[in-house]
Design a protein around this motif. Structure first.
Motif, PDB file in Angstrom:
ATOM      1  N   ARG A  90       5.477  13.682  -2.658  1.00 16.77           N
ATOM      2  CA  ARG A  90       4.846  13.027  -4.233  1.00 16.77           C
ATOM      3  C   ARG A  90       5.372  11.449  -4.373  1.00 16.77           C
ATOM      4  NH1 ARG A  90      -0.033  12.660  -5.278  1.00 16.77           N
ATOM      5  NH2 ARG A  90      -0.956  12.545  -7.805  1.00 16.77           N
ATOM      6  N   MET A  91       6.216  11.287  -4.448  1.00 19.24           N
ATOM      7  CA  MET A  91       6.723   9.926  -4.341  1.00 19.24           C
ATOM      8  C   MET A  91       6.431   9.043  -3.366  1.00 19.24           C
ATOM      9  SD  MET A  91       8.478   8.018  -6.200  1.00 19.24           S
ATOM     10  CE  MET A  91       9.152   6.416  -6.199  1.00 19.24           C
ATOM     11  N   GLY A  92       6.536   9.319  -1.935  1.00 18.92           N
ATOM     12  CA  GLY A  92       6.226   9.589  -1.125  1.00 18.92           C
ATOM     13  C   GLY A  92       4.555   9.264  -1.050  1.00 18.92           C
ATOM     14  N   GLN A  93       3.695   8.988  -1.885  1.00 17.95           N
ATOM     15  CA  GLN A  93       2.601   9.278  -2.259  1.00 17.95           C
ATOM     16  C   GLN A  93       2.899   8.253  -2.609  1.00 17.95           C
ATOM     17  OE1 GLN A  93       0.474  13.531  -3.145  1.00 17.95           O
ATOM     18  NE2 GLN A  93       0.721  13.933  -0.665  1.00 17.95           N
ATOM     19  N   TRP A  94       2.847   8.242  -4.329  1.00 14.85           N
ATOM     20  CA  TRP A  94       2.652   7.485  -5.357  1.00 14.85           C
ATOM     21  C   TRP A  94       3.871   5.992  -4.107  1.00 14.85           C
ATOM     22  CZ3 TRP A  94      -0.722   7.800  -8.104  1.00 14.85           C
ATOM     23  CH2 TRP A  94      -0.471   9.423  -9.010  1.00 14.85           C
ATOM     24  N   VAL A  95       4.414   5.847  -3.140  1.00 14.31           N
ATOM     25  CA  VAL A  95       4.945   4.538  -2.887  1.00 14.31           C
ATOM     26  C   VAL A  95       3.656   4.036  -2.228  1.00 14.31           C
ATOM     27  CG1 VAL A  95       6.896   3.792  -1.130  1.00 14.31           C
ATOM     28  CG2 VAL A  95       6.971   4.990  -2.885  1.00 14.31           C
ATOM     29  N   ALA A  96       3.091   4.877  -1.055  1.00 15.81           N
ATOM     30  CA  ALA A  96       2.452   4.606   0.104  1.00 15.81           C
ATOM     31  C   ALA A  96       1.086   4.139  -0.511  1.00 15.81           C
ATOM     32  CB  ALA A  96       1.997   6.075   0.381  1.00 15.81           C
ATOM     33  N   LEU A  97       0.202   4.893  -1.731  1.00 16.95           N
ATOM     34  CA  LEU A  97      -0.664   4.113  -2.840  1.00 16.95           C
ATOM     35  C   LEU A  97      -0.671   2.696  -3.436  1.00 16.95           C
ATOM     36  CD1 LEU A  97      -3.247   4.571  -4.164  1.00 16.95           C
ATOM     37  CD2 LEU A  97      -1.932   5.523  -5.713  1.00 16.95           C
ATOM     38  N   LEU A  98       1.055   2.140  -3.376  1.00 15.83           N
ATOM     39  CA  LEU A  98       1.428   1.333  -4.897  1.00 15.83           C
ATOM     40  C   LEU A  98       1.653   0.051  -3.245  1.00 15.83           C
ATOM     41  CD1 LEU A  98       2.469   2.489  -7.787  1.00 15.83           C
ATOM     42  CD2 LEU A  98       0.247   1.578  -6.946  1.00 15.83           C
ATOM     43  N   SER A  99       1.585   0.252  -1.758  1.00 14.67           N
ATOM     44  CA  SER A  99       2.448  -0.248  -0.871  1.00 14.67           C
ATOM     45  C   SER A  99       1.128  -1.098  -0.155  1.00 14.67           C
ATOM     46  CB  SER A  99       3.522  -0.061  -0.293  1.00 14.67           C
ATOM     47  OG  SER A  99       4.682   0.703  -1.231  1.00 14.67           O
ATOM     48  N   GLY A 100       2.081  -2.466   0.814  1.00 16.22           N
ATOM     49  CA  GLY A 100       1.425  -2.881   1.707  1.00 16.22           C
ATOM     50  C   GLY A 100      -0.011  -3.750   0.710  1.00 16.22           C
ATOM     51  N   TRP A 101       0.179  -4.246  -0.454  1.00 18.20           N
ATOM     52  CA  TRP A 101      -1.335  -4.777  -1.444  1.00 18.20           C
ATOM     53  C   TRP A 101      -0.636  -6.597  -0.636  1.00 18.20           C
ATOM     54  CZ3 TRP A 101      -3.416  -3.437  -6.361  1.00 18.20           C
ATOM     55  CH2 TRP A 101      -2.562  -2.159  -6.660  1.00 18.20           C
ATOM     56  N   ASP A 102      -1.927  -6.837  -0.539  1.00 20.93           N
ATOM     57  CA  ASP A 102      -1.645  -8.445  -0.117  1.00 20.93           C
ATOM     58  C   ASP A 102      -1.880  -9.141  -1.825  1.00 20.93           C
ATOM     59  OD1 ASP A 102      -3.022  -7.965   2.106  1.00 20.93           O
ATOM     60  OD2 ASP A 102      -4.835  -8.327   1.533  1.00 20.93           O
ATOM     61  N   HIS A 103      -0.982 -10.248  -1.319  1.00 22.70           N
ATOM     62  CA  HIS A 103      -0.665 -11.406  -1.887  1.00 22.70           C
ATOM     63  C   HIS A 103       0.587 -10.025  -3.468  1.00 22.70           C
ATOM     64  CE1 HIS A 103      -3.862 -13.752  -1.184  1.00 22.70           C
ATOM     65  NE2 HIS A 103      -4.864 -12.835  -1.042  1.00 22.70           N
ATOM     66  N   VAL A 104       1.098  -9.240  -3.291  1.00 22.91           N
ATOM     67  CA  VAL A 104       1.843  -8.324  -4.065  1.00 22.91           C
ATOM     68  C   VAL A 104       3.276  -8.367  -2.923  1.00 22.91           C
ATOM     69  CG1 VAL A 104       0.129  -8.103  -6.187  1.00 22.91           C
ATOM     70  CG2 VAL A 104       0.544  -6.429  -4.606  1.00 22.91           C
ATOM     71  N   ARG A 105       4.150  -7.819  -3.602  1.00 25.53           N
ATOM     72  CA  ARG A 105       4.621  -6.460  -2.970  1.00 25.53           C
ATOM     73  C   ARG A 105       5.075  -5.730  -4.162  1.00 25.53           C
ATOM     74  NH1 ARG A 105      10.438  -8.434  -4.594  1.00 25.53           N
ATOM     75  NH2 ARG A 105      10.612 -10.675  -5.457  1.00 25.53           N
ATOM     76  N   LEU A 106       5.727  -4.825  -4.252  1.00 19.97           N
ATOM     77  CA  LEU A 106       6.008  -3.616  -5.139  1.00 19.97           C
ATOM     78  C   LEU A 106       7.243  -3.411  -5.241  1.00 19.97           C
ATOM     79  CD1 LEU A 106       4.943  -0.787  -6.027  1.00 19.97           C
ATOM     80  CD2 LEU A 106       6.605   0.270  -3.846  1.00 19.97           C
ATOM     81  N   GLU A 107       7.372  -3.913  -6.833  1.00 16.94           N
ATOM     82  CA  GLU A 107       8.683  -4.260  -7.185  1.00 16.94           C
ATOM     83  C   GLU A 107       9.614  -2.830  -7.755  1.00 16.94           C
ATOM     84  OE1 GLU A 107      11.966  -6.086  -9.217  1.00 16.94           O
ATOM     85  OE2 GLU A 107      11.129  -6.259  -7.970  1.00 16.94           O
ATOM     86  N   SER A 108       8.109  -1.987  -8.902  1.00 21.01           N
ATOM     87  CA  SER A 108       9.320  -0.886  -9.571  1.00 21.01           C
ATOM     88  C   SER A 108       8.235  -0.023  -9.491  1.00 21.01           C
ATOM     89  CB  SER A 108       9.828  -0.836 -10.568  1.00 21.01           C
ATOM     90  OG  SER A 108       9.173  -1.624 -11.490  1.00 21.01           O
TER      91      SER A 108
END
Length: 434
Positions: free
Chosen positions: A126-144
């Motif tokens: 499930r954690m992998g799914q949340w990371v996938a949902l919040l990663s790869g966005w334009d103009h941003v990088r996942l911090e936490s």
């Protein structure tokens, strides 16, 4: 400091592998000072990215807030202090608190407290799914990524509760978070109102956050929360959505959340290295520095070899001129030759008895308090070219001063057979041409 984008997925949650574009988010954009610059309710990802692009914002830090019931709060009592040993012992320390195979659980470690280490446990898939949902966005990088309830402002000695529709977010003063149906607040309140049998009954402070509309709609649940006499409930009315309260508390460090992006989900390796554009220049500078050091070391060895050869040549010439002198080395040859030249210039090439007496008498006359120094006998050896004087003085310092003065004249002067007496010191002064 960069801009921060707080995003909170709203139900229903879509599968990030199948249809990630269908997921909607509540979001708020904070500048470096913590002021909200933009916000949205129920927007898709592309709308948020478009807003960032229109405002020419790039490299924005994305903080994801997932439902609090997705992650479990537990405490690990680990006596170790080194991170390596703590991470090794962590699964065994919380295994009994988790109703799931520990090998399928992702564990995130919080800061150490008096009770131990707070830990957030979440299903690894499930954690992998949340990371996938919040990663790869334009103009941003996942911090936490945090459980949303963990970002509520902590109420000292009690609980903080935020009403968000059918869900109530809660956090205790030790950082333990919960998410439950708002309709179950009464049951939770009665649980808090029953103190442990060994404790004295005391009031439990509760801070209740909600919008004016939520306070109106949730009157029945709020009434059940306030009915137990042990709870002291203080209301705080929100002007905007609960997400802005969570973002405010996080920016001003009013909470103690645990970042789920640890271990294999850590995003440190993805952070841009500020030195990356300079790596070619750094490499060239490092090579140049290494070459320069090697050149300096090589020149040092070369000059040292030249100096050694010159010393050997100088000593060879000196040995030819003074074959009987075995005491002089390369460090003293200049001083010895200068002394011999001075003696030779004043008295000729031969240092005889008269010359030695002359210099000894001159240095004696220069002594402060010369009358306290007495010569008891004077002997001269022509074969050795030495003048031997038995000397008595009121202190050894005067004998030493006499010897040092003769040495400054380029002569070889030594004091032997020194005897310290109550009236002073006596010894044998031996003077030669050096």
């Amino acid at each position: 400091m960069s801009y921060r984008l707080y995003v909170r997925p709203v139900p229903p949650f879509s599968d990030p592998d199948q249809n990630p574009e269908a997921q909607l988010f509540n979001w708020v954009l904070h500048d470096a000072s913590g002021d909200a610059q933009a916000r949205g309710i129920g927007d898709p990802r592309n709308a948020i990215e478009q807003t960032l692009g229109q405002n020419a914002l790039d490299n924005v830090l994305l903080i994801g807030l997932i439902p609090g019931d997705e992650a479990l709060f537990c405490v690990a009592d680990i006596p170790a202090k080194q991170s390596r040993f703590i991470n090794q012992a962590l699964p065994y320390a919380v295994e009994e608190q988790i109703a799931q195979d520990i090998d399928t659980v992702h564990l995130a470690l919080g800061r150490h407290t008096d009770e131990g280490y707070p830990v957030a446990a979440i299903d690894e898939a499930r954690m992998g799914q949340w990371v996938a949902l919040l990663s790869g966005w334009d103009h941003v990088r996942l911090e936490s990524i945090y459980p949303d309830a963990a970002l509520l402002p902590i109420t000292e000695g009690g609980w903080a509760i935020c009403l968000a529709g059918e869900i109530a977010l809660m956090v205790s003063d030790r950082g333990e978070w919960l998410s439950m149906q708002s309709a179950n607040l009464g049951m939770f309140a009665h649980t808090l109102a029953v103190p442990p049998s060994e404790d004295v009954v005391a009031e439990v402070p509760v801070t209740l956050y909600a919008t004016a509309e939520e306070f109106e709609v949730q009157q029945a649940a709020i009434g059940e929360l306030m009915s137990p006499g042990r709870l002291t409930v203080r209301r705080e009315t929100l002007e905007l959505m609960p997400l802005e309260l969570l973002a405010y508390a996080h920016h001003h460090h009013l909470c103690q959340p645990i970042n789920l992006c640890q271990g294999r989900f850590s995003n440190r390796s993805n952070k841009a290295n500020p030195l990356k554009p300079w790596k070619p220049l750094i490499a060239v500078a490092a090579v140049w520095f290494a070459i320069q050091v090697a050149l300096e070391v090589g020149m040092g060895f070369y000059y040292q070899q030249q100096a050694d050869e010159l010393e050997q040549q100088a000593m060879a010439i000196y040995r030819e001129a003074f074959p009987e002198d075995r005491k002089t080395d390369a460090g003293k040859v200049r001083r010895v030759i200068e002394g011999q030249l001075r003696v030779a210039g004043s008295q000729g090439p031969e240092v005889d008895f008269i010359t030695l007496m002359k210099y000894t008498g001159q240095e004696y006359s220069r002594l402060p308090g010369a009358r306290s120094v007495n010569f008891s006998s004077v002997n001269y050896s022509r074969t050795r070219g030495e003048l031997v004087v038995d000397v008595r003085a009121d202190s050894y310092d005067r004998l030493s001063a006499l010897r040092n003065g003769l040495a400054r004249q380029g002569l070889e002067a030594q004091i032997g057979s020194v005897v310290n007496e109550s009236s002073g010191a006596r010894g044998r002064l031996t003077v030669s041409g050096g």
